[in-house]
Design a protein around this motif. Structure first.
Motif, PDB file in Angstrom:
ATOM      1  N   THR A  57       0.814  -1.213   0.000  1.00  0.00           N
ATOM      2  CA  THR A  57       0.000   0.000   0.000  1.00  0.00           C
ATOM      3  C   THR A  57       0.853   1.270   0.000  1.00  0.00           C
ATOM      4  N   GLU A  58       2.056   1.180   0.541  1.00  0.00           N
ATOM      5  CA  GLU A  58       2.863   2.388   0.742  1.00  0.00           C
ATOM      6  C   GLU A  58       3.822   2.627  -0.424  1.00  0.00           C
ATOM      7  N   PRO A  59       4.077   3.914  -0.747  1.00  0.00           N
ATOM      8  CA  PRO A  59       5.017   4.205  -1.837  1.00  0.00           C
ATOM      9  C   PRO A  59       6.421   3.635  -1.569  1.00  0.00           C
ATOM     10  N   GLN A  60       6.840   3.613  -0.313  1.00  0.00           N
ATOM     11  CA  GLN A  60       8.176   3.069  -0.008  1.00  0.00           C
ATOM     12  C   GLN A  60       8.252   1.578  -0.332  1.00  0.00           C
ATOM     13  N   GLU A  61       7.122   0.899  -0.141  1.00  0.00           N
ATOM     14  CA  GLU A  61       7.076  -0.532  -0.468  1.00  0.00           C
ATOM     15  C   GLU A  61       7.196  -0.721  -1.973  1.00  0.00           C
ATOM     16  N   TRP A  62       6.451   0.103  -2.692  1.00  0.00           N
ATOM     17  CA  TRP A  62       6.488  -0.033  -4.150  1.00  0.00           C
ATOM     18  C   TRP A  62       7.868   0.306  -4.701  1.00  0.00           C
ATOM     19  N   ALA A  63       8.475   1.321  -4.111  1.00  0.00           N
ATOM     20  CA  ALA A  63       9.806   1.719  -4.594  1.00  0.00           C
ATOM     21  C   ALA A  63      10.783   0.564  -4.411  1.00  0.00           C
ATOM     22  N   LEU A  64      10.744  -0.049  -3.237  1.00  0.00           N
ATOM     23  CA  LEU A  64      11.654  -1.163  -2.969  1.00  0.00           C
ATOM     24  C   LEU A  64      11.331  -2.355  -3.867  1.00  0.00           C
ATOM     25  N   LEU A  85      19.849  -0.128  -3.712  1.00  0.00           N
ATOM     26  CA  LEU A  85      18.868  -1.038  -3.126  1.00  0.00           C
ATOM     27  C   LEU A  85      18.916  -0.935  -1.594  1.00  0.00           C
ATOM     28  N   SER A  86      20.108  -0.916  -1.041  1.00  0.00           N
ATOM     29  CA  SER A  86      20.234  -0.810   0.421  1.00  0.00           C
ATOM     30  C   SER A  86      19.647   0.502   0.907  1.00  0.00           C
ATOM     31  N   GLN A  87      19.869   1.561   0.128  1.00  0.00           N
ATOM     32  CA  GLN A  87      19.313   2.851   0.533  1.00  0.00           C
ATOM     33  C   GLN A  87      17.788   2.836   0.479  1.00  0.00           C
ATOM     34  N   SER A  88      17.224   2.226  -0.566  1.00  0.00           N
ATOM     35  CA  SER A  88      15.761   2.120  -0.636  1.00  0.00           C
ATOM     36  C   SER A  88      15.243   1.316   0.539  1.00  0.00           C
ATOM     37  N   PHE A  89      15.995   0.284   0.878  1.00  0.00           N
ATOM     38  CA  PHE A  89      15.547  -0.526   2.004  1.00  0.00           C
ATOM     39  C   PHE A  89      15.508   0.319   3.270  1.00  0.00           C
ATOM     40  N   ASN A  90      16.568   1.085   3.472  1.00  0.00           N
ATOM     41  CA  ASN A  90      16.616   1.895   4.689  1.00  0.00           C
ATOM     42  C   ASN A  90      15.460   2.884   4.764  1.00  0.00           C
ATOM     43  N   ARG A  91      15.151   3.499   3.611  1.00  0.00           N
ATOM     44  CA  ARG A  91      14.017   4.427   3.600  1.00  0.00           C
ATOM     45  C   ARG A  91      12.723   3.692   3.959  1.00  0.00           C
ATOM     46  N   PHE A  92      12.543   2.546   3.353  1.00  0.00           N
ATOM     47  CA  PHE A  92      11.363   1.724   3.622  1.00  0.00           C
ATOM     48  C   PHE A  92      11.280   1.377   5.109  1.00  0.00           C
ATOM     49  N   TYR A  93      12.390   0.891   5.647  1.00  0.00           N
ATOM     50  CA  TYR A  93      12.372   0.385   7.014  1.00  0.00           C
ATOM     51  C   TYR A  93      12.236   1.524   8.037  1.00  0.00           C
ATOM     52  N   ASP A  94      12.780   2.681   7.693  1.00  0.00           N
ATOM     53  CA  ASP A  94      12.652   3.829   8.596  1.00  0.00           C
ATOM     54  C   ASP A  94      11.233   4.360   8.628  1.00  0.00           C
TER      55      ASP A  94
END
Ligand code: ARG
Length: 596
Positions: free
Chosen positions: A509-516, A546-555
């Motif tokens: 549902t979240e944009p961070q999820e889709w980005a990752l 990819l690691s940076q996207s993950f961090n954004r997602f997880y934060d």
């Protein structure tokens, strides 16, 4: 993602052909100009073909884009894949994949050990053979930082090609033949005659010093010069004592090189210059038969087309010196002939990883081989050049006392640095770890840092060697990525998603999820780029981003504390991200850690 792109490409072509039957009938290629979207808000893909078509048909591009879009919307397969087409700017088609398509793609990867990267062929025995010629140091000489770069880059390229399913020959074209062996053998006979009388190889000590001493004598002692020249002739005639001495020298060097390969976890098959020695005369004879050979000043050579020397005259590639001896180029010509030939390796692609300084050598060799008909139409030969290794001051890498750096010392220093950093961090975090743990982590991270620093810069540019920079925990470094991999795996483990509980359906549902999610799906595209362009830094950048996207997602998005069904979908993302990092690092030749 490659498969989806391929299918979209087909649908676009068909839509253009339906919209403009005349243009299609012209027989000219209707290129939809499909590529990734230039910005995430434009969707997943962008097709700019309307612009080119507009010129050809003399109609406004926007109109053309609209006609193509209308045809696409009539295609059921397209409608299952994409949201309705958006037209932007003068006539760009923006394509956005449907959420359920992306989720299903991602779901497929959860159970797929190849993470969506297809194999070129399933049967390795029927696969095309690719040769990667890398590392290739010289016997009795120091393996230097240039060889280190070749070793690290070549190994990564070989790993990627192997993963794609090719049969890869990792060839170490060591410099184990040539006139320098005359002086080396003469020296050996004089300073260590006992070595020649035993059945076993004995330790000859430091060959680099040995080489220096031999060279000094050769330069200053005319008698020694004569003996050395005679020794070359004896060696070439197959004199058993000379051959034994030669073998001992090679064996000693081999042992030294192997220590470095073991430390770096590099697998190589030695096939040195000497292997081609019996094939050198054939090279010259064949060139002669084909009328390509010219005798110039006693030397036999081929004049190169389009490669001019100082006075505007074509440069020669010498294949036989006036004294009858062959050289580096003759050997490479023999090697090409053998590697591509049906009664040799029958390879379809040969990749040479050396410093950029050898670019002219390779273009000359490739040209002559082509003109001689030794490169079959379906085969390619490529030089993969790389820049120099410099110190942080931009000058040649040296030790503090100004000596050239030995590879062994350099790697040891990286490990040592790493150990010191680790001990400090453990103290700060008040952690108690065993000496074994510290050693293991320091070695893994130290070696990883040296490899990653090399692979993550565009290989063509010179690269500055700095322990400080390569060991930083933040930034595009091995420690950062290794740490991200450990952390992500930890999260996935905590949530139980490493135990194989794959949710039936992924819901985001979240944009961070889709980005990752979108980024995870790019892996096959990146691998395929590395396969064609032979640029490992593409893979490094991907893993870093990819690691940076993950961090954004997880934060920004709760994972472990989320409610179902979001929780399992998010954990699945963590799991896939951990696996992607692990696979990516493995393809770079970097070992991952469970803890650090
Ligand atoms: N031994 C050479 C050097 O140290 C590199 C050989 C590269 N491979 C080749 N086929 N020429 O510069």
């Amino acid at each position: 993602m490659l498969q989806i792109a391929h299918s979209l490409q087909q649908q676009l072509k068909a839509a253009i052909a339906r919209a403009f039957p005349q243009a299609a009938a012209d027989g000219e290629e209707l290129d939809p100009a499909l590529g990734p979207a230039s910005k995430p808000e434009f969707g997943d893909f962008q097709a700019n073909g309307a612009l080119g078509l507009a010129k050809r048909l003399g109609k406004p591009p926007r109109l053309i884009a609209e006609a193509i879009a209308a045809q696409l919307q009539l295609d059921d397969t397209f409608k299952q894949l994409c949201e309705p087409v958006q037209i932007a700017g003068p006539g760009f088609l923006n394509l956005t994949l449907k959420a359920e398509v992306l989720a299903a793609e991602l779901h497929g990867r959860l159970e797929d050990p190849r993470l969506g990267v297809e194999k070129v062929i399933n049967d390795i025995n029927n696969s095309a053979t690719i040769i990667v010629d890398f590392s290739s140091p010289n016997i009795a000489k120091e393996m230097h930082v240039g060889h280190l770069r070749s070793t690290i880059i070549g190994d990564c390229i070989a790993r990627v090609l192997e993963f794609r399913g090719y049969r890869v020959l990792r060839l170490n074209h060591v410099g184990d033949w040539g006139t320098q062996f005359g002086m080396l053998i003469s020296q050996l006979k004089q300073v260590a005659p006992e070595a020649l009388n035993t059945a076993d190889a004995i330790d000859l000590g430091d060959l680099v010093t040995f080489y220096r001493e031999a060279k000094q004598r050769f330069d200053n002692d005319s008698e020694f010069q004569t003996i050395s020249r005679e020794e070359v002739v004896k060696l070439q005639a197959g004199d058993p004592v000379s051959l034994k001495a030669w073998g001992l020298l090679c064996e000693q060097s081999r042992k030294e090189f192997q220590k470095i390969y073991d430390t770096l976890d590099i697998n190589l098959q030695e096939r040195g210059e000497s292997f081609y020695n019996p094939k050198l005369q054939d090279v010259v004879d064949d060139l002669n038969r084909q009328g390509l050979l010219v005798t110039d000043d006693g030397a036999r050579c081929v004049f190169l087309e389009g490669m001019l020397g100082k006075e505007g005259k074509p440069l020669p590639l010498i294949v036989q010196k006036s004294d009858g001896g062959f050289n580096y180029a003759t050997t490479d010509l023999a090697a090409i002939r053998y590697r591509l030939g049906a009664d040799g390796d029958a390879a379809t692609r040969v990749i040479y990883v050396t410093d950029a300084g050898q670019a002219n050598h390779f273009s000359a060799v490739f040209q002559v081989a082509k003109r001689a008909g030794w490169i079959p139409a379906e085969a390619t030969v490529e030089h993969v050049p790389f820049g120099l290794v410099q110190g942080v001051d931009g000058k040649k890498l040296k030790t503090r006392s100004g000596d050239t750096i030995r590879l062994k010392d350099l790697l040891e220093e990286a490990i040592e640095h790493c150990g010191t950093n680790l001990r400090n961090r453990l103290k700060e975090e008040d952690r108690n770890e065993s000496e074994d743990f510290i050693q293991h982590v320091a070695t893994t991270v130290g070696i990883a840092a040296v490899k990653y620093a090399d692979l993550s810069t565009n290989r063509i540019t010179n690269y500055q060697f700095s322990f400080e920079r390569m060991l930083a925990l933040n930034g595009n470094t091995a420690p950062y990525l290794l740490y991200a991999a450990v952390r992500i795996k930890g999260i996935a483990r905590k949530g139980g998603s490493l135990d194989g509980a794959t949710p039936d359906k992924l819901i985001f549902t979240e944009p961070q999820e889709w980005a990752l999610a979108r980024q995870l799906l790019q892996l096959d595209v990146i691998i395929s780029d590395v396969e064609t362009e032979l640029l490992p830094n593409r893979l490094c950048n991907y893993l870093f981003e990819l690691s940076q996207s993950f961090n954004r997602f997880y934060d920004q998005v709760p994972v472990l504390k989320a409610e179902e069904p979001a929780r399992s979908s998010r954990l699945a993302l963590c799991n896939l991200c951990a696996n992607t990092l692990e696979l990516g690092l493995q393809l770079l030749g970097i070992q991952t850690l469970e803890r650090m």
